[in-house]
Write an enzyme that holds these catalytic residues in place. Structure first.
Site, PDB file in Angstrom:
ATOM      1  N   GLU A   1      -1.972  -2.009 -12.843  1.00 60.39           N
ATOM      2  CA  GLU A   1      -2.878  -0.864 -12.761  1.00 60.39           C
ATOM      3  C   GLU A   1      -2.405   0.329 -13.587  1.00 60.39           C
ATOM      4  O   GLU A   1      -2.166   1.417 -13.069  1.00 60.39           O
ATOM      5  CB  GLU A   1      -3.082  -0.468 -11.289  1.00 60.39           C
ATOM      6  CG  GLU A   1      -3.799  -1.564 -10.522  1.00 60.39           C
ATOM      7  CD  GLU A   1      -4.030  -1.253  -9.058  1.00 60.39           C
ATOM      8  OE1 GLU A   1      -5.110  -1.619  -8.540  1.00 60.39           O
ATOM      9  OE2 GLU A   1      -3.136  -0.664  -8.419  1.00 60.39           O
TER      10      GLU A   1
ATOM     11  N   GLU B   1      -5.076 -10.389  -7.416  1.00 58.01           N
ATOM     12  CA  GLU B   1      -5.259  -9.856  -6.065  1.00 58.01           C
ATOM     13  C   GLU B   1      -6.645 -10.239  -5.592  1.00 58.01           C
ATOM     14  O   GLU B   1      -7.625 -10.106  -6.330  1.00 58.01           O
ATOM     15  CB  GLU B   1      -5.113  -8.327  -6.023  1.00 58.01           C
ATOM     16  CG  GLU B   1      -3.728  -7.812  -6.364  1.00 58.01           C
ATOM     17  CD  GLU B   1      -3.639  -6.287  -6.326  1.00 58.01           C
ATOM     18  OE1 GLU B   1      -4.501  -5.659  -5.673  1.00 58.01           O
ATOM     19  OE2 GLU B   1      -2.728  -5.736  -6.955  1.00 58.01           O
TER      20      GLU B   1
END
Length: 914
Positions: free
Chosen positions: A380, A446
């Site tokens: 991220e 994820e």
């Protein structure tokens, strides 16, 4: 020489307030602190949790002047027999930046909290003499800008510290290349000093730098983690190695290990312990690995930093595929900052050297672990040239492993295409278009956000992974709840964001794991374990079908047991003779003969370990499945004995109400009470205490706007009709013009037995969906619950894979799932009957969802921690017609439409008896 243990310690609010006395510190007035450890968990300062936001102003590379600074001091004696060796001080992890002084001399500094750092002390120490080591640690540093992971901010020397003696000409850089293909391997060991490699078990002895064939070697995989002991002998000493022969390749868009497609049944794992934070012991790490192996988990993404090196040793030994991720996240900058916003560090040239250095430190530390099959650049961070430079280094240094980075959304330079929390429709689209994103393998780094009650829908994802070769599974977010053990007023609980007075925090978003903080499995873990089982067991008509989903193992190591039950009572058991099934194969086996004329005749087939392994005892359950032998009646009688007709035939209509519910039966705005039966305040229930998957995405806000959390009840009418006591109620929220009109018909069946036929019709501008639709009532405090239906744990419409039909018993307390933030829990779907002390409830014939707890849904809704829930003298029971699914919308796609509870006419028939 390990340097863990007690160190002298002093914490200063800032560097300016930290005395400049590290040359000759007087530690007589200092405290003692344990190393490894975090100072916030040792009584100094407080933990703080943020998911995205930085807890300091964004002004890279600057940090606040009020920068807590911890000084650690310890005196050690360098062994006399280290004379002639190079003496190195090694730190495995210090958060976030630190400087080292030895006998008053500044040796150097380092950052990169979860990466190793080494300092050469040779010229500063004399073997046989004492040396004083002082370490100054800063909570914040320029490195903090690239360590914005979703976790607690915790500081200090939290991993091992060691003093090393390296002999002259000792190997310090060894790189093992052990490949496997078609039954044989190759082995090459590079070293910074020449030497000889010996593998006694394989009869090998060859020089470093030389590639040698290794015939008839056994390969390493997560299912069969074969390791060989080797030693590199050089003039300066020996280096012991553990070799795993395996080859990672991408073939036709599919990632393979040793030529076999891998389906990653993985988890994201932060390092965490509820008392020690990220300062894990070797036992903690082993506990994690054993939990994973016993659950059938085969892969770990080290979110979002390299783990303690011992954990990787365990992954090698026990068999887990590893995605090793660099210590990098800059989430607080956003993914695409626009002027005048500051550049994300991954785009900032000032950070390039540090970020490439972080990648180098991880790769060099971990390159010899066969368990690591993928490198990951970080998490991220958006996109930037610094990431490209990190990728270039990794591929140049180690071309044997593909490189992952999820935020390379167009697959410009990565070797694996990755997304987070993709919807089922999105996974399907990628699976069907093999040419998209450069035809790379697709992995969900994820998915299945395990926050609170959930995740739901895992079976749906796994079906797609099985269907589309390119879709190679993923990693549940995440492994364990990060609840820190604490207490207030003597009441213990697990703390989350905001519980330590943080001004900026993200609440219980840090509690999103498959394990509770104490490492006990949540219902989500049990569900995931069932979904990813290596065998699929099912069937019908007296035959069980078994499919082997192992990657490389057949089923010869398993024993298959069979149990036959009628209405939850065992009538037979034995061992099923199942031939060895090759990977990918299916066999059909006849079940033992059984009389299928009895209702609810079920056969359960279980696959167990025949012999103990290094991670589980003999008898450990690997997979299970159920086959129903009887055929459920298409139109079962709603009540035994034709109750309505019998009552009407009595000709005593005026006594029907008393006959049905006893003289004490009443219907008021608070609810219906059933006279001699212990049932009180029976009423419609349309609200559940918000799950995290209801609350965070705003689903519950829509339900609140519809007033579902504050409905009121009105008795429209009551009287005797067709031999039954009939009550009509209207359930509706204040201020709004919609409601649910319910007709309750109570019929006397036999002594102490009462039938309820309930029909519900919505009217007005009612909401499109409901959290639940059921009836709730109160009982005198219940001590024991027995039921026949699904169990033993909770199950909802999209989390029911792990629920087996059977007869179960539990206390009311045992029925609760102790989520760190209290929320809806404990529902048992498709219950046939339940016994609550003296009260029996039976499906007649409608199956119902059962929830029993010692507090109301409002109590549960308002509680922030477990001690907020206090049991009284009343037990609250809910029988659901239906309840909305769970999903994982707290950080994932919306709940699929088929799992939503759409508002519509509905009915329920049950029977109460004492």
């Amino acid at each position: 020489m390990p340097l863990g243990g007690e160190w002298s310690f002093r914490l200063s609010p800032s560097l300016a307030e930290a005395p400049d006395d590290l040359k000759e510190p007087d530690v007589s007035g200092w405290d003692m602190i344990s190393v490894p450890g975090h100072w916030q968990l040792s009584g100094y300062g407080a933990p703080a949790y943020t998911n995205i936001d930085y807890p300091f102003p964004l002004e890279p590379p600057h940090v606040p002047t009020a920068n807590p600074t911890g000084d650690y001091v310890r005196t050690v004696t360098v062994p006399a027999d280290w004379a002639g060796s190079r003496v190195v001080l090694r730190f495995e992890g210090v958060d976030s930046r630190f400087a080292v002084h030895v006998d008053g001399n500044l040796v150097g500094w380092s950052s990169g909290s979860r990466l190793p750092s080494e300092f050469d002390l040779t010229d500063l120490v004399a073997p046989g003499n004492e040396v004083r080591i002082a370490v100054r640690v800063h909570q914040w540093s320029a490195g903090s800008y690239v360590e914005d992971q979703d976790m607690w901010w915790l500081s200090g020397i939290f991993r091992d510290v060691t003093l090393l003696a390296l002999k002259p000409q000792a190997p310090t850089d060894v790189f093992v290349h052990a490949t496997y293909s078609d039954g044989s391997g190759t082995l090459k060991v590079d070293s910074d000093v020449p030497g000889t490699v010996v593998v006694e078990e394989l009869g090998l002895e060859f020089p470093t730098g030389f590639e040698t064939p290794v015939p008839a070697v056994e390969p390493w995989s997560a299912e069969s983690p074969r390791l060989y002991d080797a030693v590199l002998r050089a003039e300066g000493g020996e280096v012991r190695l553990r070799l795993g022969f395996r080859t990672v390749e991408i073939v036709d868009g599919v990632l393979t290990v040793n030529g076999n497609r891998v389906l990653f049944n993985g988890v994201n794992r932060h390092e965490f312990h509820p008392d020690r934070g990220r300062a894990l012991t070797e036992q903690d790490m082993l506990d994690d690995v054993l939990v994973m192996k016993r659950a059938g988990i085969n892969a770990v993404r080290t979110s979002h930093y390299p783990p303690h090196p011992h954990f990787l040793d365990l992954c090698d030994q026990y068999g887990l595929y590893v995605v090793d991720e660099c210590d990098l996240e800059t989430h607080g900058f956003g993914y695409e900052p626009e002027p005048p916003n500051l550049p994300n560090p991954v785009m900032d040239p000032r950070f390039e050297t540090d970020l490439v250095g972080r990648m180098r430190r991880m790769v060099e530390r971990d390159k010899n672990h066969p368990s690591i099959v993928i490198w990951s650049l970080g998490n991220e961070c958006g996109m930037g040239d610094n990431l490209r430079a990190m990728y270039a280094f990794a591929r140049d240094r180690d071309s044997s492993r593909p490189v992952h980075y999820e935020r390379d959304t167009e697959a410009e330079f990565v070797d694996i295409y990755s997304q987070m929390y993709t919807s089922l429709e999105g996974v399907t689209a990628i699976g069907e278009d093999m040419a998209s994103y450069r035809g790379l393998p697709f992995i969900l780094c994820e998915y299945g956000h395990a926050m609170g009650n959930g995740p739901g829908g895992l079976s749906d994802y796994h079906a797609l992974f099985e269907k589309y070769p390119r879709c190679q599974g993923g990693f549940i977010w995440e492994f364990i709840d990060h609840g820190l053990r604490t207490s207030v007023d003597g009441k213990g609980f697990y703390a989350y964001g905001g519980d330590f007075g943080e001004e900026i925090h993200d609440g219980n978003f840090v509690c999103d794991g498959l394990l509770f903080p104490d490492r006990t499995p949540s219902p989500g873990m049990l569900e995931y374990t069932k979904v990813i089982e290596p065998l699929v067991i099912g069937g019908d008509s007296g035959v069980v079908n078994i499919t082997n989903r192992y990657e490389v193992l057949d089923t010869s190591h398993l024993t298959f047991r069979v149990v036959t039950e009628v209405a939850g009572e065992r009538i037979g058991a034995g061992v099923l003779d199942v031939p060895a099934i090759a990977p990918g194969g299916t066999v059909s086996v006849a079940l033992p003969p059984a009389d299928a004329s009895h209702p609810e005749t079920w056969v359960t087939v279980t696959a167990e370990l025949t012999e103990a392994t290094q991670w589980a005892d003999a008898g450990h359950r690997i997979a299970w499945g159920q086959v129903r032998l009887d055929t459920p009646a298409a139109d079962q009688p709603r009540h035994a004995g034709g109750a309505t007709e019998a009552a009407a035939a009595s000709g005593e209509a005026r006594h029907a109400r008393a006959e049905a519910v006893g003289e004490g039966g009443t219907a008021t705005g608070a609810g219906i009470s059933l006279g001699e039966l212990p049932v009180r305040n029976l009423r419609l229930d349309v609200w559940r205490a918000q799950t995290d998957n209801d609350a965070i995405p705003g689903v519950a806000d829509a339900w609140r706007e519809a007033g579902l959390h504050r409905v009121q009840h009105r008795v429209v009418s009551e009287g005797v009709k067709d031999g039954a006591w009939e009550v009509v109620t209207r359930t509706a929220p204040p201020a709004l013009q919609w409601g649910l009109v319910a007709t309750w018909r109570f019929t006397h069946l036999a002594e102490g037995s009462l039938g309820l036929d309930l029909s519900i019709e919505p009217e007005g501008q009612f909401p499109a969906t409901l959290p639940r639709l059921g009836i709730t009532f109160e009982l005198p405090k219940v001590s024991q619950v027995e039921w026949f239906g699904t169990g033993p744990g909770e199950a909802y419409v999209d989390t029911r894979a792990a629920a087996a039909v059977g007869k179960y018993s539990a206390t009311v307390d045992q029925l609760q799932a102790p989520y760190v933030r209290p929320q809806e829990n404990g529902h048992r779907i498709d219950t046939r009957w339940a016994q609550l002390d003296s009260l029996r409830i039976e499906a007649a014939p409608d199956l119902f969802g059962l929830t029993v707890r010692d507090w109301t849904s409002a109590d549960l809704q308002n509680a922030k921690h477990a001690p907020d829930l206090v049991a009284g003298d009343t037990t609250y029971v809910t029988l659901d017609l239906a309840q909305a699914g769970i999903g994982s919308n707290s950080c994932g796609p919306a709940l699929p439409d088929r799992y939503k509870l759409h508002t519509a006419a509905a009915s329920l028939s049950v029977r109460f008896s004492v």
